[in-house]
Scaffold this active site. Structure first.
Site, PDB file in Angstrom:
ATOM      1  N   GLU A 189       9.175 -10.215  17.302  1.00 37.98           N
ATOM      2  CA  GLU A 189       9.439  -9.659  15.975  1.00 37.98           C
ATOM      3  C   GLU A 189      10.790 -10.195  15.498  1.00 37.98           C
ATOM      4  OE1 GLU A 189       9.155  -5.245  14.146  1.00 37.98           O
ATOM      5  OE2 GLU A 189      10.891  -5.601  15.435  1.00 37.98           O
ATOM      6  N   ASP A 190      10.742 -11.180  14.621  1.00 43.68           N
ATOM      7  CA  ASP A 190      11.976 -11.809  14.146  1.00 43.68           C
ATOM      8  C   ASP A 190      11.823 -12.208  12.692  1.00 43.68           C
ATOM      9  OD1 ASP A 190      14.358 -13.211  13.843  1.00 43.68           O
ATOM     10  OD2 ASP A 190      13.442 -15.082  14.520  1.00 43.68           O
TER      11      ASP A 190
END
Length: 783
Positions: free
Chosen positions: A499-500
């Protein structure tokens, strides 16, 4: 903390800033003078790791074992539970396995011991360390060919004894007066190869290891199952009590002021017995994101078991193949939704016990569902009582001190990833969830917060300079690479997701190419785009060209993208679901028209995002049927209310919500059959028209057609096709059973095309999916 097979409990803790360590709890009346280790003479190694052992107690009338006796706590009964004399067993081994005198010449029996322990304690048994092969196979100190021996150095008569006596099963001997008074072993390769080729005498050896019943009969547990335990440190700043960092289960004390680890070693009959194997990873990921605590309709906290019985069958019915769980790791602050983790190895006690969570995973596997979990290694709770903050006093061994150790916005603490023991702690944590609970994949929360010392709170335009500067956290990069390497070596089936929001280059590239090794990265762009358009831009002004370009940019990016229309983030803490935003946007219309337009748009948005945007798809629990309430966990500002920390499953009885659910099921069913998410086929015949608000494209024999115009239908809309043939309608968002108006004519359900063009009717605010069912041959095409 673990039960050792030599009937004692071993406790290890890393706290280099402490000067003494005690294990305290109700098992020793919370006495810090018992089970104590002090700096300087025992209990702590050079790296700051403390070790305390607490021995099991003999029951009244029992005597100590005459030999060191191992116990296998993982099975209820095994051969060793029989009353067999151990001396008789050794004699039987001598008589049936070793030839007379043969075993006394083995210098190193570790390979045989390792085989024994693995056969009884499992393949992951790690207490026996085996040396290098050449070291293990070295059976003698001296090497000399028997034919060239000088027998004059040996005792009188030795030469005749060797030549006349049939001792083929023994190695040759020789005398070395400078070192030994007795003959020593000659390293004979033929003899060595024959002896080491023997398989260990497991059927006999197994009688020497007793099971849980034998141990329970003989001993009282050093620390009974269910005992509350804390660790007591003396530090230069004074004494502190902490919940052990590696605690498997944590509960609040009865007075609610403190939390304690619970020693979790249940009796055999209370342990979960696994019933199902892990499912094979699917070709396409359709992820159903859940929070166990808020999964019931009642205003309260649900449980692992209730979730298993009520929600998992619903997930299966909806056509999803992965259930992704938030908030599994223990967190004292429930309002954090599980993102302020206090105990990395413990399941959240609010939802049940470790055995209850195993039941959940096992049930999901039985339904063919993979189980992913949000793993929070990006930051930790600032709690100094049961968390890692200030764990060993001011030294703060796990976390950075000063500004570097505090998250810029979230009030949480940050790991010291460059520390060897911190990496070992986090990597062990990943392995724990895979091996103990059979987790199939990890959604690494807030990777962007790890990648930079500014925690990702900077402007990103895509310039390479933004990813290569003094704010890059190299230590965290190394940890993430190691994490992916460990997980994929542990089991090739594991799936990792990053998750970036900053789109750091190389997240999904192999580490051999300088990447991190993730399988997927999360793209928030579709969700952000849709919410912005709904709230800020009139529908008549939507640019379908920009929408298509944004989604294609994601699907054409490096790595596989996980996309969603909405996940938990949109509706938590006073936000709103996308369906609620659409209803508010269309509030100027009568209620029936409002619902019709809102339902039509949410269906189109979901279909377009899944078909054009990425390689995997996610939805949050309840949003498949258009949950309209926000999510808000109990906190001071709402008087600790659970009113919005639940899911209203009864909405499925409502006409519009039921229609949305049926459409979502149909969308998942088509994806399951045709796998357009994971298709590597390129998008072809793309036609985008901002004037008519239409988007049409082909991918892998499927045609997707969208008309976002709020008022006008597109009649006889011609599109290019790759092959002439028969095209069949697979999905129509305007179908009455999905809450539409049913405006497509019956003849358009199946269309015969004899050229490279197809003429379609595209009703306003609707989308259709067609499939090439039959290709015409050349002769038919000419007609």
């Amino acid at each position: 903390m673990r039960h050792h097979f030599f009937h004692y409990v071993e406790y290890f803790e890393w706290a280099p800033g402490a000067t003494s360590c005690s294990l305290i709890g109700d098992f020793n009346n919370w006495d810090c003078t018992k089970n104590r280790a002090e700096k300087g003479y025992f209990g702590r190694d050079d790296y700051g790791t403390w070790r305390i052992t607490v021995e099991d107690k003999l029951r009244e009338g029992q005597e100590k074992d005459p030999h060191w006796q191992e116990y296998n706590y993982s099975v209820e009964y095994d051969r060793g539970d029989g009353d067999i004399d151990i001396e008789a067993l050794y004699q039987k081994m001598e008589d049936e396995y070793w030839e007379p005198g043969e075993d006394q010449y083995l210098k190193d029996t570790r390979p045989f011991e390792e085989a024994l322990f693995k056969s009884i304690f499992g393949e992951n048994f790690g207490c026996i360390k085996v040396g290098k092969e050449e070291e293990v196979n070295e059976l003698a100190y001296n090497t000399e060919d028997e034919e060239t021996m000088d027998y004059s150095k040996f005792p009188p008569g030795y030469e005749e004894w060797v030549k006349k006596t049939d001792q083929a099963h023994l190695p040759p001997l020789k005398q070395d007066p400078t070192r030994y008074s007795e003959p020593t072993v000659v390293d004979d390769p033929v003899w060595r190869e024959r002896v080491l080729a023997k398989k260990p005498p497991l059927p006999i050896w197994e009688y020497t290891v007793k099971g849980f019943k034998a141990w329970e009969k003989k001993y009282l547990p050093a620390i009974p199952h269910g005992s509350r335990v804390r660790v007591y440190f003396k530090t230069p700043e004074g004494p502190v009590e902490r919940v052990p960092a590696w605690a498997k289960y944590v509960l609040p004390d009865p007075d609610g002021k403190m939390w304690s680890a619970v020693y979790w070693e249940p009796p055999i009959q209370e342990r979960h017995q696994w019933q199902h194997e892990r499912p094979k990873p699917p070709k396409s990921l359709r992820i159903y994101e859940c929070h166990v605590g808020m999964s019931s309709e009642e205003a309260g906290i649900s449980t692992f078991k209730r979730f298993s019985q009520e929600v998992l069958p619903h997930v299966k019915k909806c056509g999803y193949n992965v259930v992704q769980l938030m908030g599994v790791q223990e967190h004292v602050d429930y309002s954090s939704v599980g993102y302020k983790v206090t105990n990395q190895f413990a399941v959240s006690s609010r939802f049940g016990t470790p055995e209850d969570f195993k039941f959940l995973v096992d049930t999901a596997h039985g339904l063919g569902l993979l189980v992913f979990m949000d793993i929070v290694h990006s930051h930790v709770a600032p709690d100094e009582v049961c968390g890692l903050a200030m764990f060993d006093g001011a030294n703060d061994c796990f976390l950075h001190v000063g500004k570097r150790g505090h998250h810029k916005r979230w009030g949480t603490r940050l790991f010291k990833y460059g520390e060897h023991e911190v990496k070992r702690f986090l990597l062990s944590n990943l392995k724990w969830w895979v091996e103990e609970y059979r987790i199939d994949g990890f959604y690494f929360h807030s990777v962007g917060s790890m990648l930079y010392t500014h925690n990702g709170f900077a402007k990103f335009t895509g310039s390479l300079d933004e990813y290569c500067n003094q704010y890059v956290n190299v230590d965290a990069h190394i940890y993430l690479i190691l994490a992916n390497e460990l997980l994929h070596n542990l089991t090739p089936r594991i799936i990792t997701i990053a998750e970036d929001a900053t789109l750091f280059p190389g997240l999904c590239a192999p580490h051999e190419q300088g990447g991190f090794g993730f399988d997927y990265y999360v793209s928030t762009a579709p969700s952000d785009m849709w919410l912005y358009l709904i709230e800020k831009v009139p529908l008549e002004e939507w640019s379908v060209k920009q929408i298509a370009e944004s989604l294609l940019k994601i699907s054409n990016s490096d790595g596989k993208a996980l996309v969603y229309v909405e996940n938990h983030s949109q509706s938590i803490s006073g936000g709103k679901s996308l369906f609620q935003a659409l209803i508010e946007k269309n509030v100027e219309y009568p209620d029936a028209v409002n619902m019709l337009r809102s339902v039509s748009m949410i269906k189109m948005i979901k279909l377009l995002t899944a078909s054009l945007g990425g390689s995997a798809y996610l939805t949050f629990m309840g949003n498949e049927f258009g949950h309209t309430e926000r999510v808000e966990f109990p906190r001071v500002t709402n008087n600790f209310s659970y009113e919005f920390a639940r899911r209203r499953w009864s909405l499925l009885d409502d006409k519009w919500h039921a229609k949305l659910a049926e459409f979502d099921n149909a969308l998942m069913a088509i994806e399951q059959k045709y796998l357009f998410l994971s298709s590597n086929a390129p998008v072809t015949n793309l036609q985008v028209d901002d004037l008519s608000k239409t988007i049409v494209f082909t991918q892998d024999n499927l045609i997707f057609a969208y008309n976002f115009h709020p008022r006008k239908s597109a009649d006889e809309y011609e599109i290019l096709v790759d092959e002439p043939g028969r095209y069949e309608l697979l999905l129509d968002t305007d179908d009455v059973k999905y809450g539409g108006m049913g405006r497509l004519k019956t003849k358009q359900k199946r269309i015969n095309v004899f050229s490279m063009k197809l003429s379609l009717t595209l009703p306003q605010l609707s989308a259709q999916v067609y499939r090439l069912a039959k290709i015409w041959d050349a002769a038919v095409s000419v007609m």
